[in-house]
Design a protein around this motif. Structure first.
Motif, PDB file in Angstrom:
ATOM      1  N   ILE A 175       0.820  -1.223   0.000  1.00  0.00           N
ATOM      2  CA  ILE A 175       0.000   0.000   0.000  1.00  0.00           C
ATOM      3  C   ILE A 175       0.853   1.272   0.000  1.00  0.00           C
ATOM      4  O   ILE A 175       0.592   2.171  -0.805  1.00  0.00           O
ATOM      5  CB  ILE A 175      -0.999  -0.016   1.168  1.00  0.00           C
ATOM      6  CG1 ILE A 175      -2.031  -1.116   0.953  1.00  0.00           C
ATOM      7  CG2 ILE A 175      -1.705   1.331   1.303  1.00  0.00           C
ATOM      8  CD1 ILE A 175      -2.936  -1.343   2.136  1.00  0.00           C
ATOM      9  N   PRO A 176       1.870   1.419   0.855  1.00  0.00           N
ATOM     10  CA  PRO A 176       2.686   2.644   0.797  1.00  0.00           C
ATOM     11  C   PRO A 176       3.416   2.810  -0.533  1.00  0.00           C
ATOM     12  O   PRO A 176       3.543   3.931  -1.040  1.00  0.00           O
ATOM     13  CB  PRO A 176       3.678   2.479   1.944  1.00  0.00           C
ATOM     14  CG  PRO A 176       3.022   1.554   2.876  1.00  0.00           C
ATOM     15  CD  PRO A 176       2.218   0.624   2.026  1.00  0.00           C
ATOM     16  N   PHE A 177       3.887   1.716  -1.116  1.00  0.00           N
ATOM     17  CA  PHE A 177       4.577   1.812  -2.400  1.00  0.00           C
ATOM     18  C   PHE A 177       3.641   2.299  -3.495  1.00  0.00           C
ATOM     19  O   PHE A 177       3.984   3.202  -4.259  1.00  0.00           O
ATOM     20  CB  PHE A 177       5.175   0.453  -2.780  1.00  0.00           C
ATOM     21  CG  PHE A 177       5.758   0.433  -4.161  1.00  0.00           C
ATOM     22  CD1 PHE A 177       6.962   1.065  -4.414  1.00  0.00           C
ATOM     23  CD2 PHE A 177       5.098  -0.199  -5.194  1.00  0.00           C
ATOM     24  CE1 PHE A 177       7.498   1.058  -5.694  1.00  0.00           C
ATOM     25  CE2 PHE A 177       5.620  -0.207  -6.467  1.00  0.00           C
ATOM     26  CZ  PHE A 177       6.830   0.426  -6.723  1.00  0.00           C
ATOM     27  N   LEU A 178       2.460   1.725  -3.574  1.00  0.00           N
ATOM     28  CA  LEU A 178       1.503   2.125  -4.604  1.00  0.00           C
ATOM     29  C   LEU A 178       1.019   3.552  -4.413  1.00  0.00           C
ATOM     30  O   LEU A 178       0.882   4.307  -5.379  1.00  0.00           O
ATOM     31  CB  LEU A 178       0.317   1.166  -4.615  1.00  0.00           C
ATOM     32  CG  LEU A 178       0.623  -0.264  -5.073  1.00  0.00           C
ATOM     33  CD1 LEU A 178      -0.625  -1.124  -4.947  1.00  0.00           C
ATOM     34  CD2 LEU A 178       1.141  -0.277  -6.481  1.00  0.00           C
ATOM     35  N   SER A 179       0.764   3.939  -3.170  1.00  0.00           N
ATOM     36  CA  SER A 179       0.295   5.303  -2.931  1.00  0.00           C
ATOM     37  C   SER A 179       1.406   6.322  -3.187  1.00  0.00           C
ATOM     38  O   SER A 179       1.134   7.408  -3.698  1.00  0.00           O
ATOM     39  CB  SER A 179      -0.266   5.446  -1.522  1.00  0.00           C
ATOM     40  OG  SER A 179       0.698   5.092  -0.569  1.00  0.00           O
ATOM     41  N   THR A 180       2.657   5.983  -2.891  1.00  0.00           N
ATOM     42  CA  THR A 180       3.765   6.885  -3.196  1.00  0.00           C
ATOM     43  C   THR A 180       3.904   7.070  -4.697  1.00  0.00           C
ATOM     44  O   THR A 180       4.090   8.193  -5.177  1.00  0.00           O
ATOM     45  CB  THR A 180       5.089   6.349  -2.611  1.00  0.00           C
ATOM     46  OG1 THR A 180       4.951   6.206  -1.207  1.00  0.00           O
ATOM     47  CG2 THR A 180       6.237   7.289  -2.903  1.00  0.00           C
ATOM     48  N   ALA A 181       3.797   5.995  -5.447  1.00  0.00           N
ATOM     49  CA  ALA A 181       3.889   6.085  -6.908  1.00  0.00           C
ATOM     50  C   ALA A 181       2.752   6.922  -7.480  1.00  0.00           C
ATOM     51  O   ALA A 181       2.968   7.742  -8.385  1.00  0.00           O
ATOM     52  CB  ALA A 181       3.885   4.688  -7.509  1.00  0.00           C
ATOM     53  N   ALA A 182       1.544   6.754  -6.952  1.00  0.00           N
ATOM     54  CA  ALA A 182       0.397   7.517  -7.452  1.00  0.00           C
ATOM     55  C   ALA A 182       0.518   8.998  -7.114  1.00  0.00           C
ATOM     56  O   ALA A 182       0.279   9.859  -7.965  1.00  0.00           O
ATOM     57  CB  ALA A 182      -0.892   6.951  -6.878  1.00  0.00           C
ATOM     58  N   VAL A 183       0.900   9.316  -5.889  1.00  0.00           N
ATOM     59  CA  VAL A 183       1.029  10.715  -5.478  1.00  0.00           C
ATOM     60  C   VAL A 183       2.173  11.386  -6.237  1.00  0.00           C
ATOM     61  O   VAL A 183       2.073  12.540  -6.669  1.00  0.00           O
ATOM     62  CB  VAL A 183       1.238  10.811  -3.945  1.00  0.00           C
ATOM     63  CG1 VAL A 183       1.623  12.212  -3.522  1.00  0.00           C
ATOM     64  CG2 VAL A 183      -0.023  10.379  -3.226  1.00  0.00           C
ATOM     65  N   TYR A 184       3.279  10.672  -6.439  1.00  0.00           N
ATOM     66  CA  TYR A 184       4.409  11.215  -7.196  1.00  0.00           C
ATOM     67  C   TYR A 184       3.995  11.504  -8.641  1.00  0.00           C
ATOM     68  O   TYR A 184       4.371  12.525  -9.209  1.00  0.00           O
ATOM     69  CB  TYR A 184       5.573  10.229  -7.160  1.00  0.00           C
ATOM     70  CG  TYR A 184       6.840  10.778  -7.758  1.00  0.00           C
ATOM     71  CD1 TYR A 184       7.687  11.586  -7.016  1.00  0.00           C
ATOM     72  CD2 TYR A 184       7.191  10.492  -9.074  1.00  0.00           C
ATOM     73  CE1 TYR A 184       8.846  12.105  -7.559  1.00  0.00           C
ATOM     74  CE2 TYR A 184       8.345  11.004  -9.622  1.00  0.00           C
ATOM     75  CZ  TYR A 184       9.173  11.801  -8.869  1.00  0.00           C
ATOM     76  OH  TYR A 184      10.311  12.318  -9.416  1.00  0.00           O
ATOM     77  N   GLU A 185       3.206  10.616  -9.213  1.00  0.00           N
ATOM     78  CA  GLU A 185       2.722  10.810 -10.589  1.00  0.00           C
ATOM     79  C   GLU A 185       1.890  12.082 -10.695  1.00  0.00           C
ATOM     80  O   GLU A 185       2.065  12.875 -11.616  1.00  0.00           O
ATOM     81  CB  GLU A 185       1.893   9.594 -11.007  1.00  0.00           C
ATOM     82  CG  GLU A 185       1.282   9.687 -12.376  1.00  0.00           C
ATOM     83  CD  GLU A 185       2.288   9.522 -13.491  1.00  0.00           C
ATOM     84  OE1 GLU A 185       2.049  10.104 -14.572  1.00  0.00           O
ATOM     85  OE2 GLU A 185       3.303   8.848 -13.294  1.00  0.00           O
ATOM     86  N   VAL A 231       4.911  10.395   2.151  1.00  0.00           N
ATOM     87  CA  VAL A 231       4.086   9.253   1.775  1.00  0.00           C
ATOM     88  C   VAL A 231       4.859   7.941   1.925  1.00  0.00           C
ATOM     89  O   VAL A 231       4.310   6.943   2.364  1.00  0.00           O
ATOM     90  CB  VAL A 231       3.550   9.416   0.331  1.00  0.00           C
ATOM     91  CG1 VAL A 231       2.695   8.241  -0.071  1.00  0.00           C
ATOM     92  CG2 VAL A 231       2.764  10.701   0.200  1.00  0.00           C
ATOM     93  N   GLY A 232       6.137   7.957   1.596  1.00  0.00           N
ATOM     94  CA  GLY A 232       6.917   6.737   1.690  1.00  0.00           C
ATOM     95  C   GLY A 232       7.451   6.451   3.073  1.00  0.00           C
ATOM     96  O   GLY A 232       7.744   5.311   3.412  1.00  0.00           O
ATOM     97  N   GLY A 233       7.582   7.486   3.908  1.00  0.00           N
ATOM     98  CA  GLY A 233       8.148   7.294   5.236  1.00  0.00           C
ATOM     99  C   GLY A 233       7.161   7.389   6.378  1.00  0.00           C
ATOM    100  O   GLY A 233       7.136   6.536   7.259  1.00  0.00           O
ATOM    101  N   LEU A 234       6.355   8.422   6.373  1.00  0.00           N
ATOM    102  CA  LEU A 234       5.422   8.632   7.482  1.00  0.00           C
ATOM    103  C   LEU A 234       4.128   7.837   7.331  1.00  0.00           C
ATOM    104  O   LEU A 234       3.563   7.388   8.322  1.00  0.00           O
ATOM    105  CB  LEU A 234       5.093  10.123   7.614  1.00  0.00           C
ATOM    106  CG  LEU A 234       6.277  11.020   7.979  1.00  0.00           C
ATOM    107  CD1 LEU A 234       5.833  12.476   8.005  1.00  0.00           C
ATOM    108  CD2 LEU A 234       6.854  10.621   9.318  1.00  0.00           C
TER     109      LEU A 234
END
Length: 70
Positions: free
Chosen positions: A4-14, A43-46
């Motif tokens: 979940i954190p990986f996918l959400s980080t990728a989406a927010v970064y996009e 997003v990736g850390g917190l």
């Protein structure tokens, strides 16, 4: 929980870095790097920490490991 954190980080970064950069809305190189770093940290850390808190609390409640029972 690990994906979940990986996918959400990728989406927010996009949405907040790649799209504005490719569309020309974001032209400052320093701003792009800072924005990408903040997204990675937040997003990736917190975000995983906030996901882990309720999960750990539910596991502690299930196995009653947070209190000392004799």
């Amino acid at each position: 929980m690990a994906v979940i954190p990986f996918l959400s980080t990728a989406a927010v970064y996009e949405v907040f870095v790649r799209e504005p950069l490719f569309s020309g809305e974001l032209s400052c190189e320093v701003c792009t790097v800072v924005r990408g770093g903040l997204i990675g940290a937040a997003v990736g850390g917190l975000y995983p920490v906030f996901l882990a808190l309720p999960m750990n609390a539910s596991l502690a409640a299930r196995y009653v490991s947070s209190t000392c029972n004799e």
